[in-house]
Design an enzyme around this catalytic site. Sequence first.
Site, PDB file in Angstrom:
ATOM      1  CB  SER A   1     -10.790  -2.989   1.869  1.00  0.00           C
ATOM      2  OG  SER A   1     -11.260  -2.039   2.709  1.00  0.00           O
ATOM      3  N   GLY A   2     -13.747  -2.659   0.361  1.00  0.00           N
ATOM      4  CA  GLY A   2     -14.651  -1.976  -0.630  1.00  0.00           C
ATOM      5  C   GLY A   2     -13.981  -0.287  -1.063  1.00  0.00           C
ATOM      6  CG  HIS A   3     -12.135   2.189   1.998  1.00  0.00           C
ATOM      7  ND1 HIS A   3     -11.088   3.248   1.931  1.00  0.00           N
ATOM      8  CD2 HIS A   3     -11.594   1.155   2.665  1.00  0.00           C
ATOM      9  CE1 HIS A   3     -10.025   2.760   2.755  1.00  0.00           C
ATOM     10  NE2 HIS A   3     -10.468   1.538   3.264  1.00  0.00           N
TER      11      HIS A   3
ATOM     12  CB  CYS B   1      -3.724   3.220   8.170  1.00  0.00           C
ATOM     13  SG  CYS B   1      -4.310   2.626   6.591  1.00  0.00           S
TER      14      CYS B   1
ATOM     15  CD  GLN C   1      -3.317  -0.114  -1.537  1.00  0.00           C
ATOM     16  OE1 GLN C   1      -2.933   0.364  -2.726  1.00  0.00           O
ATOM     17  NE2 GLN C   1      -3.884   0.261  -0.523  1.00  0.00           N
TER      18      GLN C   1
ATOM     19  CG  ASN D   1      -0.327  -0.373   2.515  1.00  0.00           C
ATOM     20  OD1 ASN D   1       0.283  -1.387   2.572  1.00  0.00           O
ATOM     21  ND2 ASN D   1      -0.248   0.464   3.433  1.00  0.00           N
TER      22      ASN D   1
ATOM     23  CB  THR E   1     -28.332  -8.237  10.809  1.00  0.00           C
ATOM     24  OG1 THR E   1     -29.290  -8.734  11.716  1.00  0.00           O
ATOM     25  CG2 THR E   1     -29.361  -7.905   9.753  1.00  0.00           C
TER      26      THR E   1
HETATM   27  C1  LIG Z   1      -6.346  -0.131   3.378  1.00  0.00           C
HETATM   28  C2  LIG Z   1      -5.654  -1.555   3.360  1.00  0.00           C
HETATM   29  C3  LIG Z   1      -5.846  -2.552   4.562  1.00  0.00           C
HETATM   30  C4  LIG Z   1      -6.862  -1.934   5.563  1.00  0.00           C
HETATM   31  O1  LIG Z   1      -8.123  -1.983   5.039  1.00  0.00           O
HETATM   32  P1  LIG Z   1      -9.329  -1.151   5.669  1.00  0.00           P
HETATM   33  O2  LIG Z   1     -10.533  -1.514   4.988  1.00  0.00           O
HETATM   34  O3  LIG Z   1      -8.864   0.210   5.142  1.00  0.00           O
HETATM   35  O4  LIG Z   1      -9.146  -1.165   7.089  1.00  0.00           O
HETATM   36  C5  LIG Z   1      -5.279  -3.549   4.587  1.00  0.00           C
HETATM   37  N1  LIG Z   1      -4.359  -3.915   3.799  1.00  0.00           N
HETATM   38  C6  LIG Z   1      -4.113  -3.133   2.707  1.00  0.00           C
HETATM   39  C7  LIG Z   1      -2.601  -3.632   1.759  1.00  0.00           C
HETATM   40  C8  LIG Z   1      -4.371  -2.018   2.634  1.00  0.00           C
HETATM   41  O5  LIG Z   1      -3.980  -1.174   1.594  1.00  0.00           O
END
Ligand SMILES: *Cc1c(COP(=O)(O)O)cnc(C)c1O
Length: 296
Positions: free
Chosen positions: A103-105, A229, A83, A55, A141
């Site tokens: 991870s969705g975002h 983060c 990533q 990341n 849920t």
């Molecule tokens: C962002 C990220 C995470 C954590 O995901 P979140 O949903 O944002 O907590 C874990 N691993 C990698 C490689 C990431 O880039």
Amino acid sequence: MIEHHAVLHTCQWLEKQGFEVTYLPVDEFGLVNPKDVEAAITNQTILISIMAANNEIGTIEPIPEIGRIAHEHKIIFHCDAVQAVGAIPVNVDSWNVDMLSLSGHKFHGPKGVGALYIRTGTKVDQFMHGGAQERGRRATTENVPGIVGMAAALEKAANNLEENGIRLTYLRDKLIHGILDTIPYTRLNGHALQRLPGNVNVSIQYIEGEALLLRLDLAGIAGSSGSACTSGSLDPSHVLLAIGLPHEVAHGSLRLSLTDTNTEEEVDEVLRVLPQIVENLRAMSPMYDDFINGKK
Ligand SMILES: *Cc1c(COP(=O)(O)O)cnc(C)c1O
């Protein structure tokens, strides 16, 4: 050693529970050597976890090779592909992964939603107690709007994967070469080719990353120094230290992430604004002063 804290802190917690964890080193580009993975396996090994792409520095790991090794030794292989999903092709079968997280975002989906792929036959303990949802694996849920939103975003990202990859790689390389060519005492962090299409990470020596971010922010440019983060923490990035950067060089790192909404005009704007900001910061920097005087 360059895993996201999502994995690293979990491993540290496992160590407290009595598990033994091996943290593999990476080379100067951030690559894990599959031979190191194989050499670290013992008859006690129950899990291998290696990220698909880093990341911070964007390095893409040799996951298919590591997956093959895990498979040959019949060890469960988890891949943090947070990533990679939405950025590069991901295939749980050719990669030989048993579990894969996303991870969705990270691909324009909603925040607070992710997924864990679990290969059929892989046994996992309950992750949350309090209900029989998700076949007894994760109580509570389900967040239906989040799940639907993530799936829609993933579909869109997957449909445009190749086209976005080509365009972002061009913008990425324009940004990287523009910075390295016009600003002296800079270096690229991560691998030049085995790299996420949207990742730029450079060290700009003799300045503080945090000061640089403030100046960029005033110019309307959002970047980060180290991991997003851990922003707010002034410790140098564990990833940059693991690829061998000295503390002071790790502190002067700048990460710029590109996505499908970014334009070439924005890249040109960064290349216009950044050299001037760096020059101004260096003019005030005692580190740069010492360096220049040392050279004379
Ligand atoms: C962002 C990220 C995470 C954590 O995901 P979140 O949903 O944002 O907590 C874990 N691993 C990698 C490689 C990431 O880039």
